[in-house]
Scaffold this motif. Structure first.
Motif, PDB file in Angstrom:
ATOM      1  N   GLU A 120      14.741   2.476 -11.164  1.00 39.99           N
ATOM      2  CA  GLU A 120      14.524   1.026 -11.116  1.00 39.99           C
ATOM      3  C   GLU A 120      13.206   0.672 -10.432  1.00 39.99           C
ATOM      4  N   GLU A 121      12.967   1.361  -9.317  1.00 37.75           N
ATOM      5  CA  GLU A 121      11.786   1.069  -8.507  1.00 37.75           C
ATOM      6  C   GLU A 121      10.503   1.285  -9.324  1.00 37.75           C
ATOM      7  N   LEU A 122      10.499   2.379 -10.090  1.00 41.99           N
ATOM      8  CA  LEU A 122       9.332   2.698 -10.902  1.00 41.99           C
ATOM      9  C   LEU A 122       9.147   1.665 -12.007  1.00 41.99           C
ATOM     10  N   LEU A 123      10.250   1.333 -12.683  1.00 36.20           N
ATOM     11  CA  LEU A 123      10.179   0.362 -13.784  1.00 36.20           C
ATOM     12  C   LEU A 123       9.678  -0.989 -13.284  1.00 36.20           C
ATOM     13  N   SER A 124      10.214  -1.397 -12.129  1.00 45.63           N
ATOM     14  CA  SER A 124       9.821  -2.703 -11.605  1.00 45.63           C
ATOM     15  C   SER A 124       8.353  -2.697 -11.176  1.00 45.63           C
ATOM     16  N   PHE A 125       7.905  -1.566 -10.613  1.00 43.66           N
ATOM     17  CA  PHE A 125       6.502  -1.476 -10.194  1.00 43.66           C
ATOM     18  C   PHE A 125       5.584  -1.534 -11.427  1.00 43.66           C
TER      19      PHE A 125
ATOM     20  N   SER B 121       0.825  -1.196   0.000  1.00 44.42           N
ATOM     21  CA  SER B 121       0.000   0.000   0.000  1.00 44.42           C
ATOM     22  C   SER B 121       0.869   1.260   0.000  1.00 44.42           C
ATOM     23  N   GLU B 122       1.959   1.235   0.759  1.00 42.60           N
ATOM     24  CA  GLU B 122       2.884   2.377   0.777  1.00 42.60           C
ATOM     25  C   GLU B 122       3.471   2.614  -0.606  1.00 42.60           C
ATOM     26  N   LYS B 123       3.813   1.514  -1.272  1.00 45.19           N
ATOM     27  CA  LYS B 123       4.424   1.636  -2.595  1.00 45.19           C
ATOM     28  C   LYS B 123       3.413   2.208  -3.593  1.00 45.19           C
ATOM     29  N   ILE B 124       2.183   1.743  -3.465  1.00 44.28           N
ATOM     30  CA  ILE B 124       1.137   2.268  -4.359  1.00 44.28           C
ATOM     31  C   ILE B 124       0.963   3.770  -4.126  1.00 44.28           C
ATOM     32  N   GLN B 125       0.984   4.147  -2.852  1.00 45.24           N
ATOM     33  CA  GLN B 125       0.854   5.581  -2.546  1.00 45.24           C
ATOM     34  C   GLN B 125       1.973   6.377  -3.200  1.00 45.24           C
ATOM     35  N   ASP B 126       3.202   5.871  -3.053  1.00 44.50           N
ATOM     36  CA  ASP B 126       4.343   6.572  -3.653  1.00 44.50           C
ATOM     37  C   ASP B 126       4.208   6.636  -5.172  1.00 44.50           C
ATOM     38  N   TYR B 127       3.689   5.546  -5.756  1.00 39.51           N
ATOM     39  CA  TYR B 127       3.505   5.519  -7.214  1.00 39.51           C
ATOM     40  C   TYR B 127       2.492   6.593  -7.640  1.00 39.51           C
ATOM     41  N   ILE B 128       1.372   6.632  -6.930  1.00 46.23           N
ATOM     42  CA  ILE B 128       0.328   7.603  -7.281  1.00 46.23           C
ATOM     43  C   ILE B 128       0.813   9.034  -7.085  1.00 46.23           C
ATOM     44  N   GLU B 129       1.617   9.231  -6.045  1.00 50.53           N
ATOM     45  CA  GLU B 129       2.100  10.593  -5.771  1.00 50.53           C
ATOM     46  C   GLU B 129       3.336  10.953  -6.609  1.00 50.53           C
ATOM     47  N   GLY B 130       3.755  10.013  -7.479  1.00 54.49           N
ATOM     48  CA  GLY B 130       4.889  10.296  -8.365  1.00 54.49           C
ATOM     49  C   GLY B 130       6.225  10.272  -7.642  1.00 54.49           C
TER      50      GLY B 130
ATOM     51  N   VAL C 140       1.609  -4.697 -14.986  1.00 52.19           N
ATOM     52  CA  VAL C 140       1.163  -5.313 -16.236  1.00 52.19           C
ATOM     53  C   VAL C 140       0.658  -6.740 -15.995  1.00 52.19           C
ATOM     54  N   VAL C 141       1.327  -7.446 -15.092  1.00 58.67           N
ATOM     55  CA  VAL C 141       0.991  -8.866 -14.922  1.00 58.67           C
ATOM     56  C   VAL C 141       0.096  -9.156 -13.707  1.00 58.67           C
ATOM     57  N   ASP C 142      -0.044  -8.190 -12.810  1.00 57.60           N
ATOM     58  CA  ASP C 142      -0.757  -8.448 -11.555  1.00 57.60           C
ATOM     59  C   ASP C 142      -2.101  -7.698 -11.534  1.00 57.60           C
ATOM     60  N   LYS C 143      -3.161  -8.460 -11.734  1.00 54.18           N
ATOM     61  CA  LYS C 143      -4.498  -7.832 -11.819  1.00 54.18           C
ATOM     62  C   LYS C 143      -4.927  -7.252 -10.472  1.00 54.18           C
ATOM     63  N   GLU C 144      -4.613  -7.994  -9.395  1.00 51.86           N
ATOM     64  CA  GLU C 144      -5.015  -7.519  -8.069  1.00 51.86           C
ATOM     65  C   GLU C 144      -4.344  -6.183  -7.743  1.00 51.86           C
ATOM     66  N   LEU C 145      -3.057  -6.087  -8.144  1.00 50.49           N
ATOM     67  CA  LEU C 145      -2.320  -4.837  -7.923  1.00 50.49           C
ATOM     68  C   LEU C 145      -2.958  -3.693  -8.725  1.00 50.49           C
ATOM     69  N   ARG C 146      -3.366  -4.009  -9.956  1.00 53.50           N
ATOM     70  CA  ARG C 146      -4.022  -2.976 -10.780  1.00 53.50           C
ATOM     71  C   ARG C 146      -5.298  -2.487 -10.107  1.00 53.50           C
TER      72      ARG C 146
ATOM     73  N   ALA D 109      -6.134   1.239  -8.775  1.00 55.65           N
ATOM     74  CA  ALA D 109      -7.337   1.955  -9.215  1.00 55.65           C
ATOM     75  C   ALA D 109      -8.139   2.452  -8.016  1.00 55.65           C
ATOM     76  N   LEU D 110      -8.275   1.585  -7.010  1.00 61.02           N
ATOM     77  CA  LEU D 110      -9.042   1.972  -5.819  1.00 61.02           C
ATOM     78  C   LEU D 110      -8.355   3.131  -5.091  1.00 61.02           C
ATOM     79  N   GLN D 111      -7.038   2.991  -4.896  1.00 59.57           N
ATOM     80  CA  GLN D 111      -6.325   4.051  -4.179  1.00 59.57           C
ATOM     81  C   GLN D 111      -6.358   5.365  -4.951  1.00 59.57           C
ATOM     82  N   ARG D 112      -6.270   5.254  -6.282  1.00 57.67           N
ATOM     83  CA  ARG D 112      -6.303   6.478  -7.088  1.00 57.67           C
ATOM     84  C   ARG D 112      -7.660   7.173  -6.940  1.00 57.67           C
ATOM     85  N   GLU D 113      -8.703   6.369  -6.920  1.00 56.93           N
ATOM     86  CA  GLU D 113     -10.038   6.960  -6.785  1.00 56.93           C
ATOM     87  C   GLU D 113     -10.196   7.634  -5.418  1.00 56.93           C
TER      88      GLU D 113
END
Lengths: 237, 188
Positions: free
Chosen positions: A19-24, A5-14, A29-35, A39-43
């Motif tokens: 490397e970290e961004l590329l790997s995320f 969840s922390e990583k998703i927050q950092d991703y959304i906040e840019g 692309v492959v993890d539907k649950e992560l997508r 989406a939920l956190q972005r909303e």
């Protein structure tokens, strides 16, 4: 999942880069649950962003006032009694219930967990983290010694002062706790409300009910600290 | 734009005289509507107050334009809100059928439906935020409004790392509670 969840927050906040961004993004692309989580956190972020910029408290107050005026001008005294009766009955039941359940409880003296500063595994302040471990294990003397050194090197840091004060509560050094908590309780920091509670607790334990009540009066009724404050007030009464 | 847009303006500007006018003109109709559908007078006034707040929030969207009379729109919002309240209370015996309760003769209905759904989602998220501890609420709000987190940390007397950690934990808790509440799936 929390780290996720922390990583998703950092991703959304840019805040992710390189490397970290590329790997995320590759994982996305492959993890539907992560997508779905992104989406939920972005909303939720979008909603918060919209709502926190709209000041709605003044309108709420106006509506409540107009509503009260309108209803009082169009209702009889009998219906007003009828309206408040369930509230009064509920309040009486709560009072009786709380007197019955909360007598002599030790939970009033329970201390919160000291919060770590480690974000996604990165530790920057080793001394602080040692204090966190000692505090959360109940070794208040050890935690207090570390925090005293930290506070000496950075006297403006309310966070160190607050947790040092709590180590004094934990080791029952009420006067020292009062000295440290009083300025925080009257200040603007995030620890102000909680400090008022522990200050009240220290005053109460020392037999100073007047000062204890003054501190409790500054605590909003809502939330965990509000509940603890209500219980302490009941114990004093 | 409908001539009744003025009532939206009263709400947006928190104009107490204008809001009093809304009450004088429409409060009784709304209360009667709710009472005819298994509600009490108190329910009616509560629904009216909450619906006016919802309209206020909708009115802040850039694309919001009132295309019908204010009372038609207000009735729609109140009906929908009351229907949700009834569902929540699991009181199924609505005097009028659900379709009849929500029926409004207006082609903008679908657009409003989407807006109302969005406002309901927003209300749920804000309610969950409001139930969190005061320091979490303060940190989340300030980080969204002020952006410069180093300055926020300084003004709160905490380190930047502590602020980030606390904010992160608060946000995780919020997201977890939103997810558990299942509101984004259940609101249709």
């Amino acid at each position: 999942m929390e780290n996720h969840s922390e990583k998703i927050q950092d991703y959304i906040e840019g805040l992710l880069a390189g490397e970290e961004l590329l790997s995320f993004e590759a994982q996305l692309v492959v993890d539907k649950e992560l997508r779905n989580m992104v989406a939920l956190q972005r909303e939720v972020y979008d909603i918060l962003n919209r709502r926190v910029h709209v000041e709605d408290e003044p309108l709420k107050m106006t509506l409540a006032e107009v509503n009260r005026r309108y209803r009082s001008s169009s209702s009889s005294p009998k219906s007003a009694v009828k309206r408040w009766l369930p509230v009064v009955v509920a309040a009486c039941l709560l009072l009786v219930g709380s007197l019955f359940f909360f007598q002599g409880s030790n939970e009033l003296y329970e201390l919160p967990m000291m919060r770590s500063e480690i974000v996604r595994g990165k530790m920057e302040n080793t001394s602080y983290e040692n204090a966190v471990q000692a505090f959360n294990a109940g070794r208040y003397k050890e935690a207090g010694d570390i925090l005293s050194v930290l506070l000496e090197s950075d006297p403006e840091q309310v966070q160190y002062q607050y947790y040092l004060a709590l180590t004094y509560i934990g080791s029952k050094q009420w006067v020292k706790a009062i000295d440290l908590l009083a300025p925080i309780a009257n200040g603007p920091s995030v620890f102000s409300i909680d400090s008022n509670y522990y200050l009240a607790l220290a005053y109460y334990t020392k037999g100073d009910k007047d000062n204890a009540k003054m501190c409790l009066n500054k605590i909003p009724a809502e939330g965990e600290i509000g509940d603890k404050a209500a219980k302490l007030r009941e114990k004093m009464d | 734009m409908h001539i009744d847009q003025i009532y939206i303006q009263y709400l947006k500007e928190n104009d107490s005289r204008g809001i009093q006018l809304i009450y004088n003109k429409y409060a009784k109709q709304i209360v009667i509507l709710i009472k005819q559908n298994n509600g009490s007078e108190d329910d009616g006034y509560d629904i009216l107050q909450e619906s006016l707040m919802d309209i206020y929030h909708m009115a802040h969207r850039r694309d919001f334009v009132l295309t019908t009379s204010f009372i038609s729109f207000l009735s729609l919002v109140c009906r929908r809100k009351w229907l949700n309240a009834l569902k929540k209370k699991q009181r199924e015996q609505v005097t009028n059928g659900e379709d009849e309760l929500l029926y409004v003769e207006d082609e903008s209905y679908d657009e409003w439906e989407q807006m109302l759904l969005q406002v309901e989602r927003e209300n749920h998220v804000m309610k969950i935020l409001g139930a969190m501890g005061q320091s979490c609420q303060d940190i989340i709000r300030r980080c969204l409004v002020e952006k410069q987190q180093e300055k926020i940390a300084e003004s709160l007397g905490i380190t930047y790392a502590y602020l980030r950690k606390k904010k992160s934990e608060c946000m995780s808790t919020l997201i977890k509670r939103v997810k558990e509440s299942n509101i984004f799936k259940s609101l249709k």
